[in-house]
Design a protein around this motif. Structure first.
Motif, PDB file in Angstrom:
ATOM      1  N   LEU A 145      12.736  11.639  24.753  1.00 32.97           N
ATOM      2  CA  LEU A 145      11.850  12.380  23.853  1.00 32.97           C
ATOM      3  C   LEU A 145      11.728  11.663  22.507  1.00 32.97           C
ATOM      4  N   SER A 146      12.854  11.176  22.004  1.00 29.22           N
ATOM      5  CA  SER A 146      12.867  10.487  20.717  1.00 29.22           C
ATOM      6  C   SER A 146      11.996   9.243  20.741  1.00 29.22           C
ATOM      7  N   GLN A 147      12.039   8.470  21.820  1.00 29.57           N
ATOM      8  CA  GLN A 147      11.252   7.248  21.922  1.00 29.57           C
ATOM      9  C   GLN A 147       9.755   7.533  21.955  1.00 29.57           C
ATOM     10  N   LEU A 148       9.364   8.536  22.722  1.00 33.35           N
ATOM     11  CA  LEU A 148       7.942   8.894  22.800  1.00 33.35           C
ATOM     12  C   LEU A 148       7.424   9.367  21.452  1.00 33.35           C
ATOM     13  N   PHE A 149       8.221  10.195  20.798  1.00 30.13           N
ATOM     14  CA  PHE A 149       7.809  10.702  19.491  1.00 30.13           C
ATOM     15  C   PHE A 149       7.745   9.582  18.462  1.00 30.13           C
ATOM     16  N   ALA A 150       8.701   8.667  18.512  1.00 26.23           N
ATOM     17  CA  ALA A 150       8.744   7.555  17.561  1.00 26.23           C
ATOM     18  C   ALA A 150       7.512   6.667  17.686  1.00 26.23           C
ATOM     19  N   ALA A 151       7.042   6.453  18.910  1.00 26.44           N
ATOM     20  CA  ALA A 151       5.844   5.633  19.109  1.00 26.44           C
ATOM     21  C   ALA A 151       4.637   6.272  18.428  1.00 26.44           C
ATOM     22  N   PHE A 152       4.533   7.590  18.527  1.00 27.69           N
ATOM     23  CA  PHE A 152       3.431   8.303  17.877  1.00 27.69           C
ATOM     24  C   PHE A 152       3.541   8.209  16.361  1.00 27.69           C
ATOM     25  N   VAL A 153       4.752   8.381  15.825  1.00 25.91           N
ATOM     26  CA  VAL A 153       4.967   8.287  14.382  1.00 25.91           C
ATOM     27  C   VAL A 153       4.638   6.889  13.877  1.00 25.91           C
ATOM     28  N   LEU A 154       4.978   5.862  14.647  1.00 20.71           N
ATOM     29  CA  LEU A 154       4.705   4.480  14.259  1.00 20.71           C
ATOM     30  C   LEU A 154       3.208   4.238  14.091  1.00 20.71           C
ATOM     31  N   VAL A 155       2.423   4.715  15.039  1.00 16.84           N
ATOM     32  CA  VAL A 155       0.969   4.556  14.940  1.00 16.84           C
ATOM     33  C   VAL A 155       0.429   5.280  13.714  1.00 16.84           C
ATOM     34  N   LEU A 156       0.902   6.500  13.497  1.00 14.41           N
ATOM     35  CA  LEU A 156       0.431   7.280  12.350  1.00 14.41           C
ATOM     36  C   LEU A 156       0.853   6.632  11.032  1.00 14.41           C
ATOM     37  N   ALA A 157       2.040   6.040  10.988  1.00 14.25           N
ATOM     38  CA  ALA A 157       2.504   5.353   9.782  1.00 14.25           C
ATOM     39  C   ALA A 157       1.585   4.197   9.425  1.00 14.25           C
ATOM     40  N   ILE A 158       1.172   3.434  10.417  1.00 12.45           N
ATOM     41  CA  ILE A 158       0.273   2.299  10.183  1.00 12.45           C
ATOM     42  C   ILE A 158      -1.055   2.777   9.621  1.00 12.45           C
ATOM     43  N   VAL A 159      -1.557   3.899  10.149  1.00 13.60           N
ATOM     44  CA  VAL A 159      -2.824   4.463   9.657  1.00 13.60           C
ATOM     45  C   VAL A 159      -2.688   4.909   8.205  1.00 13.60           C
ATOM     46  N   VAL A 160      -1.605   5.644   7.900  1.00 22.72           N
ATOM     47  CA  VAL A 160      -1.393   6.146   6.537  1.00 22.72           C
ATOM     48  C   VAL A 160      -1.271   4.994   5.550  1.00 22.72           C
ATOM     49  N   LEU A 161      -0.530   3.951   5.915  1.00 15.75           N
ATOM     50  CA  LEU A 161      -0.347   2.802   5.022  1.00 15.75           C
ATOM     51  C   LEU A 161      -1.646   2.031   4.835  1.00 15.75           C
ATOM     52  N   SER A 162      -2.427   1.885   5.891  1.00 14.58           N
ATOM     53  CA  SER A 162      -3.688   1.143   5.787  1.00 14.58           C
ATOM     54  C   SER A 162      -4.680   1.845   4.866  1.00 14.58           C
ATOM     55  N   ILE A 163      -4.568   3.156   4.755  1.00 13.98           N
ATOM     56  CA  ILE A 163      -5.446   3.922   3.872  1.00 13.98           C
ATOM     57  C   ILE A 163      -4.953   3.882   2.433  1.00 13.98           C
ATOM     58  N   ASN A 164      -3.643   4.004   2.252  1.00 14.25           N
ATOM     59  CA  ASN A 164      -3.123   4.246   0.908  1.00 14.25           C
ATOM     60  C   ASN A 164      -2.647   3.020   0.158  1.00 14.25           C
ATOM     61  N   ILE A 165      -2.288   1.941   0.824  1.00 15.59           N
ATOM     62  CA  ILE A 165      -1.927   0.730   0.088  1.00 15.59           C
ATOM     63  C   ILE A 165      -3.111   0.214  -0.734  1.00 15.59           C
ATOM     64  N   PRO A 166      -4.327   0.103  -0.147  1.00 15.86           N
ATOM     65  CA  PRO A 166      -5.479  -0.288  -0.983  1.00 15.86           C
ATOM     66  C   PRO A 166      -5.743   0.707  -2.108  1.00 15.86           C
ATOM     67  N   ALA A 167      -5.547   2.015  -1.846  1.00 12.69           N
ATOM     68  CA  ALA A 167      -5.779   3.017  -2.877  1.00 12.69           C
ATOM     69  C   ALA A 167      -4.809   2.864  -4.037  1.00 12.69           C
ATOM     70  N   VAL A 168      -3.552   2.533  -3.726  1.00  8.24           N
ATOM     71  CA  VAL A 168      -2.551   2.316  -4.789  1.00  8.24           C
ATOM     72  C   VAL A 168      -2.874   1.067  -5.601  1.00  8.24           C
ATOM     73  N   LEU A 169      -3.268   0.000  -4.914  1.00 10.57           N
ATOM     74  CA  LEU A 169      -3.635  -1.233  -5.611  1.00 10.57           C
ATOM     75  C   LEU A 169      -4.830  -0.998  -6.525  1.00 10.57           C
ATOM     76  N   HIS A 170      -5.783  -0.228  -6.049  1.00 13.95           N
ATOM     77  CA  HIS A 170      -6.969   0.092  -6.870  1.00 13.95           C
ATOM     78  C   HIS A 170      -6.585   0.980  -8.057  1.00 13.95           C
ATOM     79  N   TYR A 171      -5.644   1.921  -7.811  1.00 17.77           N
ATOM     80  CA  TYR A 171      -5.229   2.840  -8.867  1.00 17.77           C
ATOM     81  C   TYR A 171      -4.588   2.103 -10.038  1.00 17.77           C
ATOM     82  N   PHE A 172      -3.793   1.079  -9.739  1.00 15.61           N
ATOM     83  CA  PHE A 172      -3.067   0.364 -10.784  1.00 15.61           C
ATOM     84  C   PHE A 172      -3.781  -0.906 -11.252  1.00 15.61           C
ATOM     85  N   SER A 173      -4.952  -1.160 -10.703  1.00 13.93           N
ATOM     86  CA  SER A 173      -5.691  -2.366 -11.145  1.00 13.93           C
ATOM     87  C   SER A 173      -6.506  -2.093 -12.403  1.00 13.93           C
TER      88      SER A 173
END
Length: 256
Positions: A228-256
């Motif tokens: 169960l832990s492995q299946l759930f972790a795979a889903f969290v990993l995909v979601l983490a990549i999505v969240v980071l891809s959205i917010n890293i550019p937003a943070v860079l823009h915020y502090f630029s």
């Protein structure tokens, strides 16, 4: 709220409850992204709402595990008490950060959690009592994380309760939910100035989570927790990549 959003809330809320019931943690890591990207809540409001949802689900799950004889009340209260002040401080600090920064940190946390869950786990020695200061540090760390990012910290709590308080794995899963509920209350007190909450959505989300909790508690008897832990972790990993891809550019823009 449109029908598609309602359906997603019900399904994902049940998934969060499922993870909490089966693994003693991990599910709450999904709550913030769902509240922000599906319900379109402000980040700080989402953190506050997450604490309500996580706390309610954890309390209900604790009752289920307690009835099965797998909650150690005194030890859980001790560990939770250590994290009360840290959770409140974490909540106050969280309110000072811009939304994109919080979400970026949240995405990084999701990434770390997913990788930790996917790694082959070494056997944890049960019944081993650690020194009081290690227990104190463990309680403070989990409490701060709960208040700062609105997550329960169950992915850290279960091994911490085994290592620091000498619990068995079954008792640690159930007891972690009581600690999560305690820290959620303290974190919520630190977020009381975040504005009005969407109580209808919170109630729907929490109700779906309760259904998932019932299923998750039953699954622990049928499916190995590691799978169960492995299946759930795979889903969290995909979601983490999505969240980071959205917010890293937003943070860079915020502090630029």
């Amino acid at each position: 709220m449109d029908p598609l959003s309602l359906l997603l809330i019900l399904v994902l809320g049940a998934l969060i409850g499922l993870a909490l019931g089966a693994l003693g943690g991990g599910g709450s890591i999904l709550t913030i992204p769902i509240l922000v990207y599906i319900l379109r809540l402000d980040t700080h409001t989402a953190v506050t709402a997450s604490l309500v949802i996580v706390g309610m689900n954890a309390l209900f799950g604790m009752v289920l595990h307690y009835r099965a004889g797998h909650v150690r009340i005194k030890k859980s209260l001790l560990f939770g008490a250590y994290g009360l002040v840290a959770s409140y401080i974490g909540a106050r600090l969280s309110s000072l950060l811009p939304g994109p920064v919080l979400l970026m940190l949240f995405g990084l946390l999701m990434l770390v959690i997913a990788l930790m869950m996917l790694r082959p786990k070494k056997p944890i020695q049960e019944g081993r009592q650690q020194s009081w200061w290690m227990t104190l540090l463990g309680g403070l760390g989990v409490g701060f994380l709960t208040g700062f990012l609105g997550v329960g910290g169950g992915f850290l709590l279960v091994p911490a309760l085994v290592l620091f308080l000498g619990m068995t794995m079954q008792d640690a899963v159930g007891s972690s939910l009581l600690v999560i509920a305690i820290n959620s209350v303290a974190g919520l007190l630190g977020h009381l100035n975040s504005g009005p909450l969407p109580w209808l959505e919170i109630i729907i989300f929490a109700a779906a989570g309760l259904i998932g909790l019932l299923a998750g508690t039953s699954l622990t008897k049928k499916i190995p927790a590691q799978r169960l832990s492995q299946l759930f972790a795979a889903f969290v990993l995909v979601l983490a990549i999505v969240v980071l891809s959205i917010n890293i550019p937003a943070v860079l823009h915020y502090f630029s």
